[in-house]
Scaffold this motif. Structure first.
Motif, PDB file in Angstrom:
ATOM      1  N   CYS A 276       0.815  -1.219   0.000  1.00 54.84           N
ATOM      2  CA  CYS A 276       0.000   0.000   0.000  1.00 54.84           C
ATOM      3  C   CYS A 276       0.850   1.272   0.000  1.00 54.84           C
ATOM      4  O   CYS A 276       0.301   2.378  -0.019  1.00 54.84           O
ATOM      5  N   ARG A 277       2.144   1.133   0.030  1.00 61.56           N
ATOM      6  CA  ARG A 277       3.015   2.299   0.190  1.00 61.56           C
ATOM      7  C   ARG A 277       3.011   3.186  -1.053  1.00 61.56           C
ATOM      8  O   ARG A 277       3.167   2.726  -2.177  1.00 61.56           O
ATOM      9  N   THR A 278       2.797   4.479  -0.829  1.00 59.87           N
ATOM     10  CA  THR A 278       2.967   5.495  -1.865  1.00 59.87           C
ATOM     11  C   THR A 278       3.820   6.617  -1.272  1.00 59.87           C
ATOM     12  O   THR A 278       3.884   6.786  -0.047  1.00 59.87           O
ATOM     13  N   THR A 279       4.477   7.378  -2.137  1.00 65.69           N
ATOM     14  CA  THR A 279       5.330   8.481  -1.689  1.00 65.69           C
ATOM     15  C   THR A 279       4.889   9.753  -2.397  1.00 65.69           C
ATOM     16  O   THR A 279       4.778   9.774  -3.633  1.00 65.69           O
ATOM     17  N   ASP A 280       4.618  10.807  -1.621  1.00 59.88           N
ATOM     18  CA  ASP A 280       4.133  12.045  -2.233  1.00 59.88           C
ATOM     19  C   ASP A 280       5.287  12.891  -2.751  1.00 59.88           C
ATOM     20  O   ASP A 280       6.470  12.506  -2.671  1.00 59.88           O
ATOM     21  N   ASP A 285       6.072   9.100   2.915  1.00 65.07           N
ATOM     22  CA  ASP A 285       5.387   7.835   2.629  1.00 65.07           C
ATOM     23  C   ASP A 285       3.993   7.811   3.255  1.00 65.07           C
ATOM     24  O   ASP A 285       3.792   8.299   4.369  1.00 65.07           O
ATOM     25  N   HIS A 286       3.061   7.207   2.519  1.00 69.05           N
ATOM     26  CA  HIS A 286       1.703   7.017   3.017  1.00 69.05           C
ATOM     27  C   HIS A 286       1.295   5.566   2.771  1.00 69.05           C
ATOM     28  O   HIS A 286       1.805   4.905   1.853  1.00 69.05           O
TER      29      HIS A 286
END
Length: 442
Positions: A276-280, A285-286
């Protein structure tokens, strides 16, 4: 040195000695006695064959007769009595294809897994320690008897047992033994899921669950829990965190009490984060949706490990709501209690506290204070017996039927709507209000 053993164990030894046979308490009971622990089992080794043992004792059970083990019953106590043996080849990586009885105690001790488990004792001869088990206890060391490659090839589960013993005793592992673990870790794939689950549970339920990192470094989790390897590779560049997902998991397990369901929950609570990791655009990281994804993955993992359905259901629920942070207001807490059920509410609060303590110090005090206030509000709601589930409602399905509501799904729909309103306003939990609601629905 002198080991105090139960009267029943002494009676078994004395009876064997009286017939001219050698007999000793052996293995874990000797180890634990030396460490000042109370053994759960008192196993006995002897040069008497199973048939000879059965002639001596009136009550026996052939629990492992093929491998030389007879259980002797004295009163309500049971003692496994095993003939000295030499194991043959282990073609399945777990059990010897055949065993050969031997008159030699040393040959029997030689086949055992670790030096600390290869000691025997009798009151007449004292401690029999042929492989340095006492010294390894003093040095706090887990070391294989003889060649680690041979011991682990005989029984691959010993690989995980070595790490489990290290975690339970807070011992280090001998370098040669570690090398053997690294080399033969892939052979754990031969071991049944049930046995893997039993050893893994003992490890994470020890006082030092963070020893799971040793299993990761040795390549063990790659075989038995590859999802943990992904967690160890997943960073958390976020103000709320100070560790990667795997190291956070180890800290979270350490922060919660030694309970099987709670430790399993902390082991798997963030298992959904890697996917589920995303990086803005700011490099933060979110992990949006990791709770639901984690609950799904945890269910798959626990089914793979053949855990029981009740454990799976509870752990999944706690993972689903582990990041469900609410204000300590009655309305919000009632809804949380409705989701978790009163029996699991306190478990969830323990999970959230352990999770918070394993994060960074950013807003930690505020988070912990909120958890405490939510807990107190929940306890007050439960003490006042406010309605948080269908069974708490002042009217039942039978009451609705008596009021003219037809039997069927409409009953459940009305009761659920009533509960939804009562969670917001507990004063509505009266029979009259619920029946009035039912009439307005018709």
């Amino acid at each position: 040195m002198k080991i105090r053993m139960p009267a029943t164990a002494k009676a078994v030894l004395d009876s064997l000695h009286a017939k001219g046979y050698e007999a000793y308490i052996v293995g874990g009971c000797v180890r634990d006695s030396i460490l000042g622990k109370i053994p759960s089992d008192w196993d006995i080794t002897t040069n008497a064959t199973p048939a000879q043992v059965k002639k001596i004792f009136p009550k026996t059970v052939d629990t492992g007769i093929k491998h030389g083990t007879v259980t002797v019953l004295i009163g309500s106590r049971q003692h496994e009595v095993t003939t000295y043996r030499i194991d043959g080849t282990y073609s399945d990586g777990r059990h010897p294809d055949q065993v050969t009885f031997t008159p030699s105690l040393e040959e029997d001790l030689k086949r055992r897994d670790f030096t600390i488990n290869a000691m025997a004792y009798s009151e007449e001869e004292g401690l029999i320690d042929r492989f340095g088990g006492m010294q390894d206890l003093q040095n706090k060391l887990i070391r294989c008897v003889g060649d680690p490659g041979e011991r682990f090839s005989e029984d691959a589960l010993r690989i995980l047992r070595a790490i489990r013993f290290a975690a339970q005793l807070n011992f280090s592992i001998d370098p040669d033994t570690i090398r053997g673990i690294i080399t033969l870790a892939p052979t754990l794939s031969k071991i049944s899921a049930e046995r893997i689950a039993a050893e893994l549970t003992r490890l994470i339920c020890s006082n030092f669950p963070e020893y799971l990192e040793v299993a990761y470094e040795a390549g063990v989790t790659r075989v038995i829990l590859p999802e943990f390897d992904e967690m160890m590779k997943t960073p958390q560049n976020n103000p709320h965190h100070r560790y990667n997902v795997g190291m956070h998991t180890l800290a979270a397990m350490k922060n919660i009490r030694n309970d099987r369901v709670l430790r399993l929950t902390m082991l798997l609570h963030d298992v959904g984060k890697p996917s589920c990791r995303t990086t803005d655009e700011n490099g933060i990281d979110h992990f949006k949706g990791h709770e639901e994804k984690g609950a799904e993955m945890a269910g798959q993992i626990m089914r793979r490990l053949k855990l029981d359905n009740d454990t799976i259901a509870t752990v999944k629920k706690l993972i689903r709501y582990h990041d469900y942070r609410i204000p300590p207001e009655e309305k919000a807490v009632r809804r949380l209690l409705s989701l978790t059920g009163p029996e699991d509410f306190h478990l969830l609060m323990s999970v959230q506290e352990a999770d918070t303590l394993a994060q960074s110090e950013y807003k930690r005090v505020e988070k912990l204070q909120n958890i405490m206030q939510v807990t107190q509000t929940g306890e007050r709601i439960l003490a006042e017996k406010q309605a948080v589930s269908l069974k708490d409602l002042a009217a039942t399905g039978s009451d609705l039927i008596s009021a003219g509501v037809p039997e069927g799904p409409e009953i459940g729909r009305i009761l659920h709507r009533a509960l939804d309103e009562i969670l917001d306003d507990p004063s509505k939990n009266t029979k009259e209000y619920i029946l009035g609601l039912a009439k307005s629905e018709q």
